[in-house]
Write a protein that holds these residues in place. Structure first.
Motif, PDB file in Angstrom:
ATOM      1  N   GLU A 217       0.844  -1.199   0.000  1.00 47.07           N
ATOM      2  CA  GLU A 217       0.000   0.000   0.000  1.00 47.07           C
ATOM      3  C   GLU A 217       0.881   1.252   0.000  1.00 47.07           C
ATOM      4  O   GLU A 217       0.599   2.219  -0.711  1.00 47.07           O
ATOM      5  CB  GLU A 217      -0.925  -0.016   1.224  1.00 47.07           C
ATOM      6  N   VAL A 218       1.972   1.214   0.783  1.00 46.11           N
ATOM      7  CA  VAL A 218       2.926   2.332   0.791  1.00 46.11           C
ATOM      8  C   VAL A 218       3.522   2.498  -0.603  1.00 46.11           C
ATOM      9  O   VAL A 218       3.608   3.608  -1.136  1.00 46.11           O
ATOM     10  CB  VAL A 218       4.043   2.082   1.833  1.00 46.11           C
ATOM     11  N   LEU A 219       3.915   1.360  -1.194  1.00 45.53           N
ATOM     12  CA  LEU A 219       4.536   1.395  -2.531  1.00 45.53           C
ATOM     13  C   LEU A 219       3.600   2.015  -3.563  1.00 45.53           C
ATOM     14  O   LEU A 219       4.025   2.769  -4.445  1.00 45.53           O
ATOM     15  CB  LEU A 219       4.886  -0.044  -2.934  1.00 45.53           C
ATOM     16  N   LYS A 220       2.314   1.709  -3.400  1.00 45.27           N
ATOM     17  CA  LYS A 220       1.307   2.234  -4.343  1.00 45.27           C
ATOM     18  C   LYS A 220       1.245   3.746  -4.310  1.00 45.27           C
ATOM     19  O   LYS A 220       0.891   4.378  -5.291  1.00 45.27           O
ATOM     20  CB  LYS A 220      -0.063   1.633  -3.972  1.00 45.27           C
ATOM     21  N   ASN A 221       1.592   4.318  -3.160  1.00 43.03           N
ATOM     22  CA  ASN A 221       1.472   5.764  -2.985  1.00 43.03           C
ATOM     23  C   ASN A 221       2.811   6.494  -3.079  1.00 43.03           C
ATOM     24  O   ASN A 221       2.929   7.633  -2.641  1.00 43.03           O
ATOM     25  CB  ASN A 221       0.810   6.059  -1.632  1.00 43.03           C
ATOM     26  N   THR A 222       3.823   5.851  -3.601  1.00 44.20           N
ATOM     27  CA  THR A 222       5.124   6.524  -3.719  1.00 44.20           C
ATOM     28  C   THR A 222       5.381   6.897  -5.161  1.00 44.20           C
ATOM     29  O   THR A 222       4.665   6.490  -6.087  1.00 44.20           O
ATOM     30  CB  THR A 222       6.277   5.611  -3.265  1.00 44.20           C
ATOM     31  N   GLU A 223       6.471   7.656  -5.345  1.00 42.90           N
ATOM     32  CA  GLU A 223       6.843   8.083  -6.682  1.00 42.90           C
ATOM     33  C   GLU A 223       7.392   6.919  -7.510  1.00 42.90           C
ATOM     34  O   GLU A 223       7.687   7.056  -8.687  1.00 42.90           O
ATOM     35  CB  GLU A 223       7.897   9.207  -6.613  1.00 42.90           C
TER      36      GLU A 223
END
Ligand code: SF4
Ligand code: SF4
Length: 121
Positions: A113-119
């Motif tokens: 989920e964090v990865l989905k929201n990163t650049e």
């Protein structure tokens, strides 16, 4: 992870042609997925006219039964004999093992989920 329900596969080869990763081949006219090559795109599910490319979640009941069969096999080992206390301890160890796997899955989902929201994307 996709998998092939062999009894439904007619060997038409559509999934082989459509897979963007070259992860599917025919063996004796049945589709076979190379899990190391599969990029989880889901196309095989969409293109199969026989609904033979199946979703991983369907395997949960089978995997649970497989885990229970594994537990019963361990419980039947001569080391445990008929020692109920030892057998109960084994069951607690197995519960800790599967709880650990559950936590790994939960943490991985959080990180995805964090990865989905990163650049990165
Ligand atoms: S598209 Fe479906 S039926 Fe055709 S080879 Fe692939 S899995 Fe089998
Ligand atoms: S999910 Fe995509 S990469 Fe994997 S086998 Fe199906 S079509 Fe190929």
């Amino acid at each position: 992870m996709p998998w092939i329900k062999e009894e439904s596969c007619t060997g038409c080869g559509i999934c082989v042609d459509e897979c963007p990763a070259g992860a599917i081949c025919l063996e004796e006219e049945i589709a076979v997925i190379n899990n190391d090559k599969c990029i989880r795109c889901g196309i095989c599910h969409d293109v199969c006219p026989e609904d033979a490319a199946r979703h991983d979640g369907e395997r949960i009941p089978d995997e649970v039964q497989s885990n229970i069969a594994y537990a019963k096999k361990l419980l039947a080992h001569e080391h445990y004999g008929n020692d109920k206390a030892e057998q109960r301890q084994l069951i607690e160890r197995l519960k800790r093992f599967f709880t650990k796997n559950q936590k790994v899955a939960e943490k991985t989902i959080e990180q995805l989920e964090v990865l989905k929201n990163t650049e990165y994307l």
